[in-house]
Write a protein that holds these residues in place. Structure first.
Motif, PDB file in Angstrom:
ATOM      1  N   SER A 113       0.721  -1.254   0.054  1.00 53.71           N
ATOM      2  CA  SER A 113       0.025  -0.059   0.126  1.00 53.71           C
ATOM      3  C   SER A 113       1.007   1.109   0.102  1.00 53.71           C
ATOM      4  N   HIS A 127      -5.247   5.911  -2.003  1.00 53.01           N
ATOM      5  CA  HIS A 127      -3.612   5.837  -1.706  1.00 53.01           C
ATOM      6  C   HIS A 127      -3.220   6.834  -2.864  1.00 53.01           C
ATOM      7  N   ARG A 185       2.845   6.910   4.419  1.00 54.94           N
ATOM      8  CA  ARG A 185       1.660   6.656   3.604  1.00 54.94           C
ATOM      9  C   ARG A 185       0.353   7.564   3.919  1.00 54.94           C
ATOM     10  N   ASP A 245      -1.268  10.039   1.166  1.00 59.14           N
ATOM     11  CA  ASP A 245      -2.455   9.785   0.508  1.00 59.14           C
ATOM     12  C   ASP A 245      -3.327  10.987   0.847  1.00 59.14           C
TER      13      ASP A 245
END
Length: 999
Positions: free
Chosen positions: A184, A211, A376, A380
Motif C-alpha cells: 500500500s 492511496h 503513507r 495519501d
C-alpha cells in the motif's frame, strides 16, 4: 496503480516466460532494463537479455554460482506500476511521450526507496529460524508495456524482483514479508512521485483514489471508460453476481479469477492508429490538453519554476490577503507558523501539513504507529508536490525537536519501526499514576470470610465456580480502589457481577455497571440485574465535577455515587483516554471500588491505546479466571484454548472441514448455510461477519432468501437510513472527505469552523475547498474544513451518509442510534410486525410494541440484523455460529478477531472463506494488536509471545500451552519513581492459589 504478484517456481517461471515471451519477448514494447544495487553488484546493466533473466529467477548468478535449489525456490515478485488511464491516453493517443519518461523515472525513484527500506534477508546468529535484517540491495528487471489485456492503451512497468539479496558476503533468498505487507505505501510513494512529475510537465491533476491515485484533468470520464474495457468487464461480472463497484475485495477477487491470457500483437502501429480512431469517434484527440500543459510550462520563468502555480493561486488581491492570513496565523503545533512560513516553498509547507495531519489521524486510533504509516497517510492526503523525501525529512525534524519519539528497536538489526508522541506517553504515564493513587485507598468493602459467605449463599440458584468465587472475594475485600479481574471469554463474568451486587446489598451499596456499547449495557441490566450505563455517558456526567474538586457539580456527583461500586465490563475495549477519565473520576470522587473485568486476549479499543493490558502490566490487585464455562463440545473447547495462545494451525486442524474454502462465492455459501437451517436453529445460530462490507452483503443475501421463502411478507417499504461515516477528527479537516448528499451534525455550542449547532446536508464541495451545506430550513451555509481547530479533541462534528434499504413485515432489524425515552438503544434488536399507512410497527427485544409514524427519526436509524460484526459480537453467546472471512482483508483477518469469533459459540462453528490456506496465513501474519506508547519506548513490557513466556519460565511445554497474556514480572514497575508508586498492600484471608499479584 500498483499490483503485486508472485513469480512462480523457478522451473515453471522459466517455461512460462519462454512460452509466452511475456516479459522479455520482442513484443514487450520499447524498454527493458536492469535495476537495483544487487543487480549492479552482479554486473548487470543495460537491457535485459532473456537467458540471464531466466537464470537469475532460478537463482543462478552470472558467475555460475547457484543460490538455493532451482527446482524448489521461489522465483521472485512482480510489482506492476500502471499509469493513470488518462496519462496512458495522452501518451499513446495524443503522443506526449514525456509522460512515459516521467513514469520510468518515478518507478525508478520508488524502487530505490523500496530497496532502501524493504529489501531484507535473514540472519541466523541468534535464531535458527532466522531474524529479518535489512540488506539495502535487490536485483530486478524493468519491462515497459503499453497495453492492457484487452488491448487498450495502458502504460505499465513490470518490476520483476529476483529472489536474491546479499547479506554480508553471501547471496541468499529475499525475505519478502515487508514487500508484501507494505504494498500500500509502495503504491502511495509511486503515485506521489508520478503526480509531482506530471504536474511539473504542466498538467493539472485530480485525486481519484484513497492511496493517492489520480487522473489528469481534461480527459473526460467517457473517454477513460471507452479505453477501460478490462475494468468494464470486471464491473459487469460484479453486476452479474448482484454486487456493485463499491465492494473492493470482490472486485480484486474477480480481477484475479477472470484474467485473460496476455496477447502478443505484431503491429503496434496499427493498434495505436485504432486507438486514435476510437478517440476521434468520441470527439477527443488530446492535443489541446497536451498543448495547454506545454504552454503552462513554457510560461514559467526559468529562474522561478513555481511562478505559474503561484500566479494561479494568488490570482487576486483578496486571495493573496486570505493566503497570507492563513500562512501567518499560528494554529498548528506540528507545523511552522507565523512569519516563519513566508520563506517556505509550498511543497515544504505542504509536507509539514501532511505529516501533521498524518500524526493526528494515526494518533487518534493508535498510541504508537509504524513510521511508514506516517509516510503513507501523509502522501495519501494528496497535497500537491508532497513526495516521500519531503515527508521523511519532516518526520526527522519533528523527532529532532521532540515532537515525535522514535521507539526502541525490537529487531536484531536495530531497525526502528515505530514512533509515538509525547502526548501519548504522558497519557499512559498518567493512567499508571492514577492506578497508583488508588493503592490502599479503596477500603475493604467486606471482610474476605463474609464476602465468601455472601457470594456463595447456601442454596444459591447460580452457584459460583472456584475461580469466580475467589475473584469476587478479592474484589470485595481488597484495600485498593482499582481491582482487575482478567477472565477468559466464557468464564462467567456476568454471573460473578450479579453475585457481587447481591453480596453488597445488605451493606447499602449498589453496583453500577459500565460498558463501552449499549448492547453490553443491556446485557448487564438484563443478565446481571444491575443498573448500567455506557462509559461515555458516565464520563460526560461526572468528569467535569470530579476535575473541579469542589463546588456544586463536584458535590452532586459525590452524592449520586455515594456507596456505589463501579464495575467496568469488557474492559479490553476501552481506550486510554476514557480509561484515564474513569480512574480519575474514581480517585477524585473517592469511590471505594472500581472493578475492571475483561479479557486482554479479545478485541481492543477502536481509539488509541490498550489500557486494560497496560493496567495489568502495572501489577494491580488482580484475579484470574482462566477456565471457560461456555464451550460444551470437546472440539470447541480445544479451538478456544488453541486460539487463545495463537496456535491457529492447530485450531484449524481441529475444525477440519468446518473451515470451508468456497472461492469467490464464500459469502453466498455462508448465507445458504444459514438459510438451510430450521427456524429454531436460525435463532440459535449467529452469522458473524469479518467487517462492515461483508455484514452488509450477508444481510442482503439473507433478506433475499427470506423473501423467497415467504418468511418476509408484503412488498416492503423503502427507507432512507443514515449510517455514520467513520473518519477521524483530522480527516474532517479535509474537503475531499465530504461528498454531496452526506449529512453533517454539529454537536454542542463550540461552533466548529463557524457552524452553528444543528443538522446540515452537503450539497457541494468546491474546487477551492469549501463545503456547501443546506440546513433543515433550506438555508445555504458554507465552511472551510481546514479552518477546524486541529487541537480540538471534542467530537463536535460528525459525518453520516444516506443509503436506501427495503424492509418487510417479519424483518429482524437493529437500531443504529438511541431513543432512550422509548427504550430503543443502539445495537439492540427488534422485529417488524406490520407496515401500514399509519407507520411501521415494531416489537422491541423487551417485547414492547411501538408504532413508528412516517417521518419518525428512528426509521432512518435502523439496519438489518441477520449478520453481526465482531465488535458487536464480543460479550455475546450463541449455541452455533457461521463465520465469514476473506484472506485478502488483512486488517480484519487477524488473530484477535478470529479468537473472539471462535469463543462466542457453545457447540459448533463453521467458517466460510475464499481460501482456507491463505486465510490461515493471513491470520498468522496479523496478531491484531493495538500499540502502547510506553511499550514502544521500552518503558513497559505489556505483551509477550508464547514462546518468550516458555523460554523465560524455563518451560519444556510446547508453545501451545504457554499463555502469552500472562503477566511478565520483568515488566512490572519498570521505573517506580516515575509514577510515585506506593507498595501494594498485603492481602489476607484470600486463597493464595487464585490471586496473581505478579510478585
Amino acid at each position: 496503480m500498483l499490483s503485486v504478484a508472485p513469480v512462480r517456481s523457478a522451473g515453471g517461471a522459466a517455461t512460462y516466460f519462454a512460452k509466452d515471451d511475456y516479459y522479455a519477448g520482442e513484443h514487450a514494447s520499447e524498454v527493458s532494463a536492469w535495476g537495483g544495487v544487487g543487480a549492479a553488484e552482479l554486473g548487470l546493466a543495460g537491457e535485459v537479455d532473456k537467458a540471464t533473466f531466466e537464470n537469475l529467477l532460478k537463482g543462478k548468478l552470472p558467475d555460475g554460482e547457484q543460490v538455493g535449489d532451482p527446482e524448489r525456490r521461489r522465483a521472485g515478485l512482480d510489482l506492476t506500476f500502471s499509469m493513470p488511464k488518462s496519462a496512458s491516453i495522452l501518451a499513446y493517443v495524443a503522443g506526449d511521450e514525456r509522460l512515459l519518461s516521467a513514469h520510468m523515472l518515478s518507478v525508478r525513484e520508488t524502487m530505490a526507496w523500496v530497496e532502501k527500506h524493504f529489501a531484507e534477508g535473514r540472519t541466523y546468529a541468534d535464531n535458527p529460524k532466522g531474524d529479518p535484517v535489512r540488506t539495502g540491495n535487490l536485483a530486478y528487471a524493468i519491462f515497459q508495456h503499453d497495453t492492457s489485456r484487452k488491448l487498450d492503451p495502458q502504460a505499465h512497468l513490470h518490476v520483476v524482483i529476483a529472489n536474491l539479496t546479499k547479506v554480508g558476503e553471501r547471496w541468499q533468498a529475499v525475505h519478502n514479508d515487508q514487500l508484501w505487507k507494505n504494498n500500500s505505501i509502495i503504491g502511495s510513494v509511486y503515485h506521489a512521485a508520478l503526480r509531482t512529475r506530471i504536474e511539473a510537465l504542466g498538467y493539472r491533476t485530480e485525486l481519484s483514489g484513497k492511496h493517492g491515485q489520480f487522473e489528469i484533468e481534461g480527459v473526460a470520464t467517457s473517454v477513460i471508460r471507452q479505453f477501460s474495457q478490462r475494468r468494464e468487464d470486471i464491473l459487469a461480472k460484479a453486476a452479474e453476481l448482484g454486487r456493485g463497484a463499491d465492494r473492493p475485495a470482490l472486485l480484486r477477487e474477480i480481477t484475479k479469477r477472470t484474467r485473460d491470457d496476455k496477447i502478443n500483437l505484431e503491429d503496434r502501429e496499427a493498434l495505436r492508429a485504432e486507438w486514435r480512431e476510437r478517440a476521434a469517434g468520441l470527439g477527443f484527440d488530446g492535443k489541446a490538453v497536451v498543448a495547454s500543459a506545454e504552454e503552462r510550462v513554457g510560461g514559467a520563468s526559468p529562474h522561478r519554476p513555481g511562478f505559474e502555480a503561484a500566479r494561479q493561486l494568488l490570482s487576486s488581491a483578496g486571495e493573496l490577503a486570505r493566503q497570507l492570513r492563513d500562512w501567518i496565523r499560528p494554529n498548528d503545533p506540528l507545523v511552522t507558523n507565523g512569519i516563519g512560513r513566508l520563506g517556505m516553498s509550498h511543497e515544504r509547507l505542504g509536507a509539514e501539513m501532511a505529516v501533521a495531519s498524518a500524526i493526528r489521524i494515526l494518533g487518534q486510533r493508535e498510541a504508537a504507529f509504524p513510521i511508514h504509516e506516517v509516510s503513507r497517510t501523509a502522501l495519501d492526503l494528496g497535497l500537491p508536490g508532497v513526495t516521500i523525501d519531503l515527508v521523511e525529512e519532516r518526520v526527522r525534524q519533528l523527532a529532532d525537536t521532540g515532537q515525535l519519539i522514535f521507539g526502541k528497536s525490537a529487531r536484531s538489526d536495530g531497525t526502528i519501526t515505530h514512533v509515538t508522541t509525547p502526548e501519548h506517553i504522558a497519557e499512559e504515564r498518567l493512567l499508571l499514576a492514577e492506578i497508583d493513587a488508588g493503592r490502599g485507598f479503596g477500603g475493604e468493602l467486606l471482610a474476605s470470610d463474609i464476602a465468601a459467605q455472601r457470594l456463595q449463599p447456601e442454596g444459591a440458584a447460580r452457584p459460583l465456580g472456584q475461580e469466580q468465587l475467589e475473584a469476587g472475594i478479592l474484589a470485595l475485600s481488597s484495600g485498593d480502589r482499582v481491582v482487575v479481574i482478567q477472565g477468559v471469554a466464557g468464564a462467567g463474568k456476568t454471573t460473578l457481577i450479579s453475585a457481587m451486587a447481591d453480596a453488597l446489598k445488605p451493606e447499602g451499596r449498589q453496583v453500577l455497571g459500565l460498558a463501552q456499547a449499549n448492547k453490553m449495557v443491556t446485557m448487564l441490566r438484563d443478565e446481571a440485574g444491575i443498573p448500567a450505563q455506557t462509559l461515555s455517558s458516565f464520563v460526560h456526567e461526572h468528569l467535569r465535577g470530579a476535575n473541579a474538586g469542589k463546588g456544586e457539580e463536584f458535590e452532586a456527583s459525590r452524592a449520586i455515587l455515594k456507596n456505589t461500586v463501579l464495575v467496568l465490563d469488557e474492559a479490553s475495549l476501552v481506550a486510554n483516554k476514557q480509561m484515564n477519565d474513569l480512574v480519575g473520576i474514581a480517585n477524585r470522587l473517592g469511590i471505594n471500588r472500581l472493578v475492571m473485568i475483561g479479557d486482554r486476549a479479545q478485541l481492543q479499543p477502536i481509539d488509541a491505546g490498550k489500557a486494560f493490558s497496560l493496567v495489568q502490566s502495572h501489577r494491580p490487585t488482580m484475579a484470574r479466571m482462566d477456565v471457560s464455562l461456555r464451550q460444551r463440545t470437546e472440539h470447541m473447547k480445544a479451538v478456544a484454548a488453541l486460539s487463545r495462545v495463537g496456535q491457529f494451525p492447530g485450531a484449524f486442524r481441529v475444525l477440519g472441514e468446518r473451515v470451508v474454502s468456497a472461492g469467490l462465492d464464500y459469502r453466498e455459501a455462508a448465507a445458504r448455510k444459514w438459510l438451510e437451517l430450521s427456524a429454531e436453529d436460525r435463532g440459535r445460530t449467529a452469522l458473524y461477519a469479518s467487517g462492515r462490507e461483508t455484514r452488509a452483503i450477508l444481510n442482503e443475501m439473507v433478506q433475499d432468501g427470506l423473501k423467497s421463502e415467504g418468511v418476509l411478507r408484503g412488498e416492503g417499504q423503502a427507507l432512507s437510513r443514515i449510517e455514520t461515516v467513520h473518519v477521524t477528527r483530522e480527516e474532517l479537516r479535509y474537503a475531499r472527505t465530504y461528498r454531496p448528499g452526506q449529512l453533517v451534525d454539529v454537536i454542542g455550542g463550540s461552533r466548529p469552523a463557524g457552524l452553528e449547532h444543528g443538522h446540515y446536508r452537503v450539497v457541494d464541495v468546491t474546487p477551492t475547498g469549501r463545503v456547501v451545506l443546506r440546513d433543515d430550513n433550506g438555508r445555504k451555509h458554507s465552511f472551510r474544513p481546514d479552518r477546524l481547530d486541529p487541537n480540538d479533541q471534542r467530537e463536535a462534528l460528525t459525518l453520516s451518509a444516506r443509503e436506501t434499504i427495503r424492509i418487510h413485515e417479519g424483518e429482524r432489524i437493529r437500531w443504529t442510534a438511541n431513543d432512550k425515552a422509548r427504550g430503543l438503544y443502539n445495537s439492540a434488536e427488534a422485529q417488524i410486525l406490520a407496515i401500514t399507512r399509519e407507520g411501521v410497527e415494531v416489537r422491541t427485544s423487551e417485547g414492547v410494541n411501538i408504532l413508528l409514524a412516517p417521518g419518525d427519526r428512528m426509521l432512518s436509524r435502523l439496519g438489518l440484523a441477520y449478520a453481526i460484526n465482531m465488535h458487536q459480537a464480543q460479550g455475546m453467546t450463541s449455541d452455533h455460529g457461521i463465520g465469514v472471512m476473506h484472506s485478502g482483508e488483512r486488517q480484519l483477518s487477524n488473530q484477535r478477531l478470529t479468537h473472539v469469533m471462535a469463543t462466542r459459540v457453545r457447540d459448533d462453528i463453521t467458517i466460510f472463506t475464499n481460501d482456507r490456506d491463505q486465510l490461515l496465513r493471513a491470520i498468522e501474519a496479523n496478531p491484531g494488536d493495538k500499540t502502547s506508547a510506553l511499550e514502544q519506548i521500552g518503558e513497559k513490557v505489556v505483551e509477550r509471545s508464547a514462546n518468550a513466556a516458555a523460554q523465560r519460565d524455563g518451560s519444556t511445554k510446547s508453545s501451545a500451552s504457554a499463555d502469552p497474556f500472562a503477566i511478565d514480572p520483568a515488566s512490572l514497575r519498570v521505573d517506580p519513581e516515575k509514577h510515585g508508586q506506593a507498595p501494594s498492600p498485603q492481602l489476607t484471608h484470600v486463597p493464595e492459589k487464585t490471586i496473581e499479584l505478579g510478585l
